[in-house]
Design a protein around this motif. Structure first.
Motif, short mmCIF file in Angstrom:
data_model
loop_
_atom_site.label_atom_id
_atom_site.label_comp_id
_atom_site.label_asym_id
_atom_site.label_seq_id
_atom_site.Cartn_x
_atom_site.Cartn_y
_atom_site.Cartn_z
N GLN A 1 -22.28 -36.53 19.72
CA GLN A 1 -23.03 -35.22 19.18
C GLN A 1 -22.22 -34.32 18.44
N CYS A 2 -22.81 -33.71 17.36
CA CYS A 2 -22.12 -32.36 16.81
C CYS A 2 -23.01 -31.36 16.54
N GLY A 3 -22.42 -30.16 16.98
CA GLY A 3 -23.46 -29.23 16.89
C GLY A 3 -22.56 -27.70 16.29
N GLY A 4 -23.04 -27.04 15.51
CA GLY A 4 -22.39 -25.55 15.22
C GLY A 4 -21.18 -26.06 14.32
N SER A 5 -21.34 -27.04 13.53
CA SER A 5 -20.27 -27.71 12.55
C SER A 5 -19.73 -26.39 11.66
N ASP A 6 -18.34 -26.78 11.27
CA ASP A 6 -17.74 -25.96 10.32
C ASP A 6 -17.03 -27.01 9.48
N SER B 1 -26.35 -40.49 16.32
CA SER B 1 -27.58 -40.28 16.32
C SER B 1 -27.81 -39.28 14.96
N GLU B 2 -28.74 -38.22 15.15
CA GLU B 2 -28.78 -37.04 14.44
C GLU B 2 -29.21 -37.52 12.91
N THR B 3 -30.44 -38.34 12.92
CA THR B 3 -30.64 -38.83 11.51
C THR B 3 -30.70 -37.75 10.32
N THR B 4 -31.12 -36.47 10.81
CA THR B 4 -31.10 -35.82 9.62
C THR B 4 -29.48 -35.27 8.88
N GLU B 5 -28.56 -35.57 9.84
CA GLU B 5 -27.46 -34.84 9.57
C GLU B 5 -26.74 -36.13 8.60
N ILE B 6 -27.04 -37.61 8.95
CA ILE B 6 -26.48 -38.61 8.28
C ILE B 6 -27.16 -38.86 7.11
CA LIG Z 1 -24.30 -31.33 13.42
#
Ligand SMILES: [Ca+2]
Ligand SMILES: [Ca+2]
Ligand SMILES: [Ca+2]
Ligand SMILES: [Ca+2]
Ligand SMILES: [Ca+2]
Lengths: 502, 502
Positions: free
Chosen positions: A266-271, A299-304
């Motif tokens: 997971q990644c969230g609140g990326s910088d 995962s996170e299709t919208t982010e890849i």
């Molecule tokens: Ca992310």
């Protein structure tokens, strides 16, 4: 310690990333020096790149040079471009982080379940079929933690799994299919030694849809309307849970091969550092895990989105690549139907930060998956199988994405964050990895690992990959994560909401 | 007491409903006798109805006789039809339940807030902007209830308002607009004497979107990322809440005119008696409330679908009728886009139960609104105003519908149920009304009122309407509902989810 001047993300790369502003004349990897001053996060050529040649970052082509670029020069929009739909030159796969010989025989201390799968925690789940039974599930868990838990030192706790869905929805649409798959995945999750499912009685998502087949032992069902109301439901549950606790309390940790660790990435609140420190370090950990036969779920299709063809190059079979492509096409239609869009181009802020192309932006997210082949593609909340790197289609929104991975069988989550996300879940522990030291020190009580030491030059990506890998093993064996110590997990079960609420 | 044979729902009706199977020869209201045996829930003509004349139930035309029907005969699909789109004969408005002269000067004991509105409870809300701050909001509420509440006897509690949304969504779409309106409505709700809003920091739904303008005094904001993490956020909140508690603890109940009661009308887990006992009784209570100037909010657009033109006949102005029609058209497009449908025709089960036409089915839901004119139509979570009966567009799904009504300012909810829904909410108390005695007795710890006594002949619809009205006044004045006594409300805040999760 002084920070390193530039970070080389992969040995195959012909560009490196400035770690803070570097001045003209600064020494570069490979022996050259910077011909330009380079702003933080921007790319500098470390080899000369001919016009038309691939610019390589993360061991992947992120576009082509639009003019000859001499070593030491700034690489950005003025000399690098990628036209969507054009085929990029193939780059030979770059070296992954390796497992040692000793890693191959290693085990973690886990729970062996009746269905053969391995758990890293020994919880009892109290699962709501519908929002209407959520408060009763909480009350049952609270009461069981008070009355029963003290007698069962081997049980990690009674945890409510509650949500906002389950009725006011079409009984046959995508929304119901996804909710059912998600709840079924939690009901049979190996981190639950047992579970109790509680419904209201008149909801669309009937408990009778959840059969015993393939489900963890100790599963029980009942409806509040059949039990005579809320308080009587809690009393009834205490009777059922007393039996379940006997079964669950008998489980003890035993040595289990590392190949049975399933990590949700997971990644969230990326910088700006996410793609440079924490994500590649997590990728290095996943490469080691893949070599010992474990599973990493990207995962996170919208982010890849935008880098999916580079992920597809790594697919172990054409079918896997096609399946990935099918999910991408589904998303394009889905967001169009809702009048939304996948924000896929580097924003002006991204560009100022040094990201030139959409590939480069999305590859920062893909970096969490490491460098090994893509061995499978799964739908949201589908049970994952196989080994090595796999992909599960989920939204990028953290709780929804993690919920899908846990439903699919993730028994550890590793979550990278730059801004400081505090996510934790039940029943799967979540390791939080900071991308930068400033945030790590400000939020040390929430962060398990600091990858800011990569930027400071104290540790390499490979070294931090090894550290994360070792922490995965320890966490799988029972070491508590920061989010478990605080008490996260009762509010983060958020099944993907699809379809109309009626 | 023996049950009555048939129930007459409105004095204007030319059919009555069999309450249990009645035999040929049974006496009917108006002096006739049954010419046929009539099954429970089915209709019997109590006057002769000529072919083409309106069949009237709930004081509304539910279709036209397709042949002459003599008094005493069964009225169903063989002699009654309604063709969608055709205009039904207007029926003169039937007599509503009336407020007494004494009712006009009455007050309840409530809380007068700075913005002039009236509260029925004195809670402090701990509101999450995003799922990522939900667990911290729970921890803050728990800690405040432990540390602060014992010192403030006038505060009803510190309650977490948490949810699954707030990020992974378009910043500009319908989904965000509805979420923002809902949270803003809770933030300024008169049942909160004060509130604290807690965000993570990097979410789409930024706290800066929630200004101080028009919002209850004592409002405070902060982000976990600015506070240095989860534990430090709880500590910081204790400081802010100590100040807020001083303000909120100073409120005391004072006499407030009944015209400031705003009741959200709900039904969930309906059964064959919902439209015959509890809903008309609640309608009678709403008629009294409307006469003293209070507001009743009818909602659940998917459940009134098909009878909306009958509701529109009662609109106080053409603009109100048009606004209602606009919502109906929006729903038709919305469900079509999602490949779903509003289940609008009486099902085979409904037909066996005696419901002949879609109007009749939906009028059972509309009956909750009583007989007074429709004075306003509002969007989901919009602040309601005016007096008498108004409509708010919401889905039928109970927690989502009630959340919209509370956001709109409902300070009491009355919820009718046949199967036994246990709904409760924060910060608005929810009175549960059983449609039948069997369920009432089985779930007495969850049910506040039994309308099964209408079917048993012990009480009339009007008498039960008066009882419900009096209980609304007592509840507004502080009497605890069954769901408050059990502890419902921490899990039932479910803002309508619109748009794609990204
Ligand atoms: Ca992310
Ligand atoms: Ca994410
Ligand atoms: Ca809770
Ligand atoms: Ca209903
Ligand atoms: Ca409903």
């Amino acid at each position: 310690m002084n920070p390193v001047n530039v970070i080389l993300l992969s040995p195959a790369d012909n560009v490196a990333v400035a770690n803070g502003r570097i001045e003209q004349g600064t020494e570069l990897p490979g022996g050259g020096t910077a011909a330009d001053a380079i702003e933080s996060g921007h790319k500098v050529a470390i080899k000369s790149i001919a016009a038309g040649e691939a610019v390589v970052k993360y061991g992947q082509a992120i576009g082509r040079a639009t003019q000859d670029i001499a070593a030491g020069h700034h690489v950005h929009s003025h000399n690098l471009a990628f036209e969507a739909g054009t085929r990029l030159p193939a780059v030979p796969p770059s070296e992954a982080e390796h497992a040692t010989k000793a890693d191959q025989g290693r085990t973690f201390m886990g729970y062996r379940r009746a269905d053969g799968r391995a758990g890293t925690r020994n919880f009892v789940g109290i699962i709501a079929s519908v929002n209407c039974s959520a408060t009763v599930c909480h009350a049952i868990a609270d009461e069981a933690n008070k009355r029963l838990l003290p007698n069962y030192p081997n049980i990690d706790g009674f945890v409510p799994i509650v949500h906002g869905q389950g009725c006011g929805m079409s009984a046959t649409g995508d929304g119901m299919m996804v909710l059912h798959r998600t709840l079924a995945g939690y009901a049979r999750h190996p981190n639950f030694g047992g579970m109790l499912m509680v419904g209201l009685g008149c909801e669309v998502n009937q408990l009778t849809l959840y059969g015993q087949k393939g489900v963890a032992a100790g599963k029980r069902h009942f409806n509040i309307q059949d039990a005579g109301g809320s308080r009587k439901s809690v009393e009834k549950a205490m009777g059922v849970l007393a039996e379940i606790a006997e079964e669950v309390g008998a489980y003890t940790r035993e040595p289990i091969p590392l190949s049975e660790i399933v990590v949700g990435l997971q990644c969230g609140g990326s910088d700006g550092m996410s793609g440079i420190t924490a994500n590649p370090a997590l990728g290095a950990a996943v490469d080691i895990l893949a070599e010992v036969g474990g599973i990493g779920i990207l995962s996170e299709t919208t982010e890849i989105y935008g880098a999916e063809h580079l992920l597809a190059y790594r697919a172990a079979s054409p079918e896997i690549a096609e399946k990935l492509d099918g999910h991408i096409k589904w998303w394009e239609a889905h967001v169009a139907k809702h009048g939304a869009s996948i924000d896929n181009n580097p924003s002006p802020g991204n560009k100022r930060g040094g990201l030139t192309t959409i590939l480069e932006k999305s590859l920062g997210a893909v970096a969490k998956g490491g460098k090994s082949p893509l061995n499978g593609v799964f739908g949201y909340a589908e049970k994952v199988s196989g080994h090595g790197l796999v992909f599960m289609d989920t939204p990028g929104y953290d709780p929804v994405s993690a919920t899908g991975q846990v439903a699919g069988g993730a028994n550890v989550i590793v979550f990278t964050t730059g801004r400081g996300s505090c996510f934790g879940s039940h029943p799967t522990p979540s390791i939080k990895v900071a991308t930068n030291s400033t945030m790590y020190h400000a939020m040390e009580e929430d962060m398990d690992v600091n990858c800011g030491v990569i930027a400071s030059g104290e540790k390499s990506i490979g070294e931090m990959g090894r550290e994360i890998f070792e922490l995965i093993v320890e966490t799988a064996s029972g070491r508590k994560t920061k989010s478990e110590l605080f008490g996260y997990g009762d509010n983060e079960f958020v099944p993907w909401h699809l379809g109309a609420t009626l």
